[in-house]
Scaffold this motif. Structure first.
Motif, PDB file in Angstrom:
ATOM      1  N   SER A   1       9.625 -26.286  72.780  1.00 57.19           N
ATOM      2  CA  SER A   1      10.893 -27.018  72.707  1.00 57.19           C
ATOM      3  C   SER A   1      11.818 -26.484  71.628  1.00 57.19           C
ATOM      4  O   SER A   1      13.038 -26.641  71.719  1.00 57.19           O
ATOM      5  CB  SER A   1      10.626 -28.509  72.464  1.00 57.19           C
ATOM      6  N   ASP A   2      11.245 -25.858  70.580  1.00 51.69           N
ATOM      7  CA  ASP A   2      12.091 -25.345  69.504  1.00 51.69           C
ATOM      8  C   ASP A   2      12.270 -23.828  69.580  1.00 51.69           C
ATOM      9  O   ASP A   2      12.761 -23.206  68.644  1.00 51.69           O
ATOM     10  CB  ASP A   2      11.517 -25.740  68.137  1.00 51.69           C
ATOM     11  N   HIS A   3      11.886 -23.224  70.687  1.00 52.54           N
ATOM     12  CA  HIS A   3      11.985 -21.763  70.809  1.00 52.54           C
ATOM     13  C   HIS A   3      13.456 -21.351  70.928  1.00 52.54           C
ATOM     14  O   HIS A   3      14.224 -21.976  71.675  1.00 52.54           O
ATOM     15  CB  HIS A   3      11.205 -21.292  72.041  1.00 52.54           C
TER      16      HIS A   3
ATOM     17  N   ARG B   1      14.925 -20.968  74.465  1.00 50.33           N
ATOM     18  CA  ARG B   1      14.787 -22.064  75.430  1.00 50.33           C
ATOM     19  C   ARG B   1      16.066 -22.271  76.240  1.00 50.33           C
ATOM     20  O   ARG B   1      16.034 -22.537  77.440  1.00 50.33           O
ATOM     21  CB  ARG B   1      14.400 -23.353  74.709  1.00 50.33           C
TER      22      ARG B   1
ATOM     23  N   HIS C   1      21.068 -27.052  72.509  1.00 47.58           N
ATOM     24  CA  HIS C   1      19.896 -26.492  71.827  1.00 47.58           C
ATOM     25  C   HIS C   1      20.347 -25.681  70.622  1.00 47.58           C
ATOM     26  O   HIS C   1      20.732 -24.504  70.746  1.00 47.58           O
ATOM     27  CB  HIS C   1      19.096 -25.632  72.800  1.00 47.58           C
TER      28      HIS C   1
ATOM     29  N   SER D   1      19.087 -24.117  68.114  1.00 44.29           N
ATOM     30  CA  SER D   1      18.498 -22.882  67.613  1.00 44.29           C
ATOM     31  C   SER D   1      18.673 -21.712  68.580  1.00 44.29           C
ATOM     32  O   SER D   1      18.188 -20.612  68.317  1.00 44.29           O
ATOM     33  CB  SER D   1      17.015 -23.077  67.304  1.00 44.29           C
TER      34      SER D   1
ATOM     35  N   ASP E   1      12.770 -17.026  63.505  1.00 45.00           N
ATOM     36  CA  ASP E   1      12.758 -18.390  62.985  1.00 45.00           C
ATOM     37  C   ASP E   1      14.139 -19.005  63.114  1.00 45.00           C
ATOM     38  O   ASP E   1      14.688 -19.541  62.170  1.00 45.00           O
ATOM     39  CB  ASP E   1      12.305 -18.399  61.518  1.00 45.00           C
TER      40      ASP E   1
ATOM     41  N   HIS F   1      15.069 -21.578  64.752  1.00 46.49           N
ATOM     42  CA  HIS F   1      15.084 -23.045  64.674  1.00 46.49           C
ATOM     43  C   HIS F   1      15.348 -23.502  63.238  1.00 46.49           C
ATOM     44  O   HIS F   1      16.211 -24.351  62.996  1.00 46.49           O
ATOM     45  CB  HIS F   1      13.748 -23.599  65.173  1.00 46.49           C
ATOM     46  N   ARG F   2      14.626 -22.902  62.296  1.00 43.04           N
ATOM     47  CA  ARG F   2      14.860 -23.262  60.896  1.00 43.04           C
ATOM     48  C   ARG F   2      16.267 -22.846  60.460  1.00 43.04           C
ATOM     49  O   ARG F   2      16.955 -23.577  59.753  1.00 43.04           O
ATOM     50  CB  ARG F   2      13.813 -22.580  60.014  1.00 43.04           C
TER      51      ARG F   2
ATOM     52  N   GLN G   1      18.852 -25.388  61.526  1.00 37.13           N
ATOM     53  CA  GLN G   1      18.891 -26.561  60.655  1.00 37.13           C
ATOM     54  C   GLN G   1      19.628 -26.236  59.347  1.00 37.13           C
ATOM     55  O   GLN G   1      20.440 -27.035  58.861  1.00 37.13           O
ATOM     56  CB  GLN G   1      17.469 -27.032  60.363  1.00 37.13           C
TER      57      GLN G   1
END
Length: 961
Positions: free
Chosen positions: A360-362, A365, A402, A404, A539, A541-542, A545
């Motif tokens: 889900s955090d790829h 996605r 999404h 990320s 990374d 996703h990070r 954020q």
């Protein structure tokens, strides 16, 4: 050296060797190494070459001190120790290479920047010290190049890849002559050139990559272990060239090579990922060829390759999602052609499996959600099941949200949802989806104008911004004024993205750099990493954020509340204090003009400006330009001129006329007020930017007509890509005004002939034109093409860029050319244009002291020929604006040489103030007056009407403040 001969010294050295391991190991090795090197020198009287020479490539096993010294000091060399015996450096480098080679493969699986930097430094030292003729030198250079390429791939600068290519070149030169031995060196260089092409778009790179890889194929045995690798590399290069040039033989070649590669499974003995990747590539090129030629056998083969890839990749393998995606694309393409329900169902099913297979955090996605939405849409279009429509909107909306994932993928998904919602009658939801998608565009690109991948990413967005604004204007909620505000905000965000983010341009990011440089650095780094253009993507996703938190931090700062957000109408309205700004939006849904004045914003629907009509009229205008200027038959030329006149009359009726009527400019001013014609800034955007709005009108109307229907007789025209761009142009000088420049320096470039052009590209009037500004500016630099031109007086790129920063005015009388493949490569043709072209991209880093006016009297300096970048306004005129000139004069098409002189003479005369000084802030009015004089034929004999020949007078335009 007598002490090192003593037995006691040797005993002490052996005691050092017996010390337990610890932090002192390197120091001990360093000491032992030097000790045994000194003993070797003292005990062995050598003659001839030293150990670093011809004999020193191989250790003499009969010399124990030398052998021990090399063994001990090799560790020191590996650790970066610089205090080493110079004669031993070649031997140590060769020894160190044996230890360092395994590290290269490990680095390919690592993204640790510290390890990469250390490995690059080590291999550079090895390459610096290995003797030129050493039989393994090619291998060592290849290792260095591979490390640099890995570093570039993991976010290093472009210079890393450039240096890697240089080292691959050296390795190829040092490689053995036998074809079988040279093949891998050819492959390495070709593959790296292909990677650079993907980033820069330089055709010479991909052409050479194809040639090198084909040579590598010829040198690789059919049963050789690297045959499949070379074939896939060759296929990849051919596919990349096809994507740029569109030559079918390249696509055929790619198919043939991938097919041969997958037919040799022995090339993929253990890990199935190599075979799967090649099968996916084969399926992709087969699908491309099917879409190009319609050959159903290619579609069948693409589906078969996709199914084989899925079957080969084990369940749970992280690479399985890619195989599902490829199979789904092939099934979807075949379904569109054949209508087989099984293909549609299969495409949807594989799309769902792909989404389920990705975390889900790829960061990818959104790609698979987008694919699923596409599959659902094609089934909905054929079958009409509302459940498919709703599921497609859900998938695209999830992709757009999404955080990320790559911004460009999210934007496309959001706009796909908006289009389907609008088609289904849900106008307000469509407007919201489009609004959210376009607001992502500032996150999409970095700040380097010439970047090929960034250009393509924006080109893929062509038409999306216009559609988004149209959705907002068509939405039923709120007020007409509110809808116009939302639409203008989107157009400001989504147009001229590359223009707005160029280096040193006045904007949010530049202001942030000046006031909060560290925050600006973090913003740029995170934004570029999120869009996959720079930096590691492992990374995201990070990073997403962090990016969200950083935006909040920046917007809390004083003066940055709207950072990276659409500007408010209140912020933009101040730019209309000098005259209205007219922003056009043309789309397939509707077309409008947004009229920004000091009093506010008004939306004006323009039903006669439909997109299909604009396309047809633009094509007719451009074809007529070509015929009117080149046809030998005078009847053809006359007919073409009639088409030009007809298009200008339509442009008035459909666009300019209604706008000026609403603005209150319903006729020419009285004669006593003609010198104070009101000014209007046009922001045409898209296709409309290819037509001369400033020349729109019925020019055959009687001059005494009080309602004369021409733009030129009612207002003074200027152009700007966006309102923000106009704000930046005015912000270049104190108070937004350039002031007089009577004693300022001018750079004047004259090219009466141009090297490399047929007949020398003769411009008979270039010298006469250059003399006009030369007579006005006592402090001037004149660069003129002449026989034997060289040194500081030659009109070269280097000389122009050297003088430009200290000149307030720049005038070019030369040839120019627009590059349809890459507008950043559009250029002025100077003395050295063949080897060092003065391009749009080369002007981006120029820092100017007090720029005021750039006059580009060359062909097509304001032309845009790249369909995907019509909204970007990337041409030579805008490049000079980016460089800092608040006023720029450019041309939309080829200009007549003697007419150019007349316009220049009248223009510079119009810059004179009552005191006799020169004021560049008069540029727009001066150009307007000059062009109108030529149009009206003040210097023509009776019976000649130049109004009927707009090709001669309508090309020049003013851009900027």
């Amino acid at each position: 050296m007598t002490p090192v001969r003593e037995a006691e010294a040797l005993r002490e050295a052996r005691r050092l060797v017996k010390l337990p391991p610890g932090a002192h190991d390197l120091a001990v090795r360093h000491l032992l190494g030097w000790f045994h090197w000194f003993r070797h020198q003292a005990l062995v009287l050598r003659t001839g070459p030293d150990p670093g020479g011809e004999r020193g490539r191989y250790l003499d096993q009969g010399q124990p001190d030398l052998r021990i010294a090399v063994q001990a000091l090799t560790a020191c060399f590996l650790a970066g120790e610089e205090d080493l015996p110079e004669p031993l450096l070649p031997v140590l480098a060769v020894n160190a290479a044996g230890h360092a080679l395994p590290l290269v493969e490990e680095l390919g699986r690592s993204s640790d920047p510290v390890r990469l930097a250390g490995a690059a430094e080590l291999w550079q030292r090895i390459a610096d010290h290995v003797p030129a003729g050493h039989p393994h030198r090619a291998l060592h250079l290849t290792a260095l190049a591979n490390v640099l390429r890995i570093a570039w791939r993991e976010g290093g600068p472009q210079a890393d890849l450039d240096t890697a290519i240089d080292r691959f070149e050296e390795a190829l030169s040092a490689a053995p002559e036998e074809p079988a031995h040279r093949a891998m060196y050819l492959y390495n260089l070709g593959d790296a050139l292909g990677a650079r092409f993907q980033r820069t778009g330089a055709m010479e790179d991909v052409d050479r990559a194809v040639a090198l890889l084909e040579e590598a194929e010829r040198g690789t045995p059919e049963d050789g272990p690297y045959r499949a690798l070379v074939l896939t590399g060759s296929g990849s290069a051919l596919r990349a060239r096809y994507g740029r040039a569109g030559a079918l033989p390249d696509l055929d070649g790619a198919v043939a090579r991938y097919r041969e590669a997958v037919s040799t499974p022995s090339a993929f003995p253990e890990d199935p990922s190599g075979l799967v990747t090649t099968l996916c590539d084969l399926g992709s090129v087969l699908r491309l060829r099917f879409e190009r030629t319609g050959a159903i056998e290619d579609a069948d083969a693409a589906v078969e390759a996709g199914r084989r890839a899925v079957a080969t990749m084990p369940e749970g393998h992280p690479g399985r999602v890619v195989t599902l995606s490829g199979l789904g694309a092939a099934l979807r393409a075949r379904y569109v052609r054949t209508g087989l329900a099984a293909d549609a169902d299969g495409a949807v099913e594989t799309g769902r499996l792909a989404v389920e297979a990705v975390p889900s955090d790829h960061p990818e996605r959104a790609v698979y959600l987008n694919d699923l939405g596409d599959a659902l849409l094609v089934r909905y279009d054929r079958c009409g099941d509302p459940a498919d429509r709703d599921a497609a909107v859900t998938a695209w909306s999830a992709a757009a949200a999404h955080a990320s994932s790559t911004a460009s993928v999210r934007i496309r998904a959001g706009m796909a949802a908006a289009r389907l919602l609008a088609k289904s009658g849900e106008a307000e939801r469509a407007a919201r989806a489009a609004d959210e998608a376009v607001r992502l565009m500032p996150q999409m690109t970095g700040c380097r104008l010439e970047r090929h991948d960034r250009r393509d990413a924006i080109g893929d967005m062509a038409g999306l911004v216009a559609s988004a604004a149209a959705f907002v204007l068509a939405a039923p909620g709120g007020t007409a004024h509110g809808r116009a505000e939302r639409a203008l905000g989107l157009l400001e965000v989504g147009r001229a993205v590359m223009f707005g983010q160029a280096p040193d341009n006045r904007g949010d990011l530049t202001d942030l750099r000046e006031r909060h440089p560290e925050l600006a650095r973090r913003f740029t780094e995170l934004r570029d990493g999120l869009d996959g253009l720079d930096g590691p993507t492992y990374d995201r996703h990070r990073s997403a954020q962090e990016f969200t938190a950083l935006l909040a931090e920046i917007r809390d700062l004083d003066g940055f509340a709207s950072f990276a957000l659409p500007p408010t109408v209140g912020e933009l309205r101040a730019e209309a204090s000098h005259g209205p700004i007219v922003v056009f939006n043309v789309s397939g849904l509707r077309s409008d003009a947004l009229l920004l004045t000091a009093e506010g914003l008004t939306g004006l629907p323009l039903p006669g400006l439909g997109r299909a009509t604009v396309v047809a009229r633009t094509n007719a205008f451009r074809q007529a330009q070509h015929t009117a200027s080149r046809a030998a038959d005078p009847v053809e030329r006359e007919q073409a001129q009639a088409v030009l006149v007809d298009v200008l009359e339509w442009l008035w009726d459909a666009a300019a006329g209604p706008v000026l009527d609403v603005l209150g400019y319903k006729g020419p001013p009285p004669p006593e007020a003609e010198a104070e014609l009101p000014r209007v800034w046009w922001a045409p955007g898209g296709l409309l930017g290819l037509l001369p709005l400033h020349a729109a009108g019925h020019h055959a109307d009687a001059p005494q007509d009080p309602y004369r229907r021409t733009v030129m007789d009612r207002v003074v025209s200027s152009y700007t890509p966006t309102v923000r761009a106009l704000r930046r142009a005015r912000g270049r000088t104190p108070g937004g005004r350039a002031g007089a420049a009577a004693t300022e320096r001018a750079l004047i470039v004259a090219m009466p002939t141009t090297p490399g052009l047929p007949g020398g590209g003769r411009l008979r009037f270039a010298d006469a034109e250059a003399a006009v500004p030369a007579d006005l500016f006592p402090d001037r630099v004149v660069l003129r093409e002449q026989v034997g031109a060289e040194g500081d007086a030659a009109p070269t790129k280097a000389n122009v860029l050297a003088h430009l920063p200290r000149c307030a005015v720049a005038h070019f009388a030369c040839h120019g050319t627009s590059d349809p493949a890459d507008p950043a490569r559009s250029r002025l043709l100077l003395h050295d244009h063949a080897v060092a072209p003065l391009t749009v991209g080369s002007l981006a880093p120029v820092a100017l002291d007090h720029p005021k006016l750039a006059y580009l009297s060359a062909c097509r300096t304001a032309a845009i020929d790249t369909a995907g970048l019509f909204d970007e306004a990337i041409h030579l005129t805008s490049a000079f604006q980016l460089a800092g000139f608040p006023h720029a004069i450019g041309t939309l098409w080829e200009i007549d040489d003697p007419i150019a002189v007349r316009i220049a003479r009248a223009f510079y005369e119009g810059l004179r103030t009552d005191s006799g000084s020169i004021d560049p802030d008069r540029a727009a009015r001066a150009l307007h007056s000059a062009v109108r004089q030529v149009r009206d034929g003040h210097d023509l004999p009776p019976g000649h009407d130049r109004r009927r020949a707009p090709l001669l007078w309508a090309a020049h335009l003013h851009a900027g403040a």
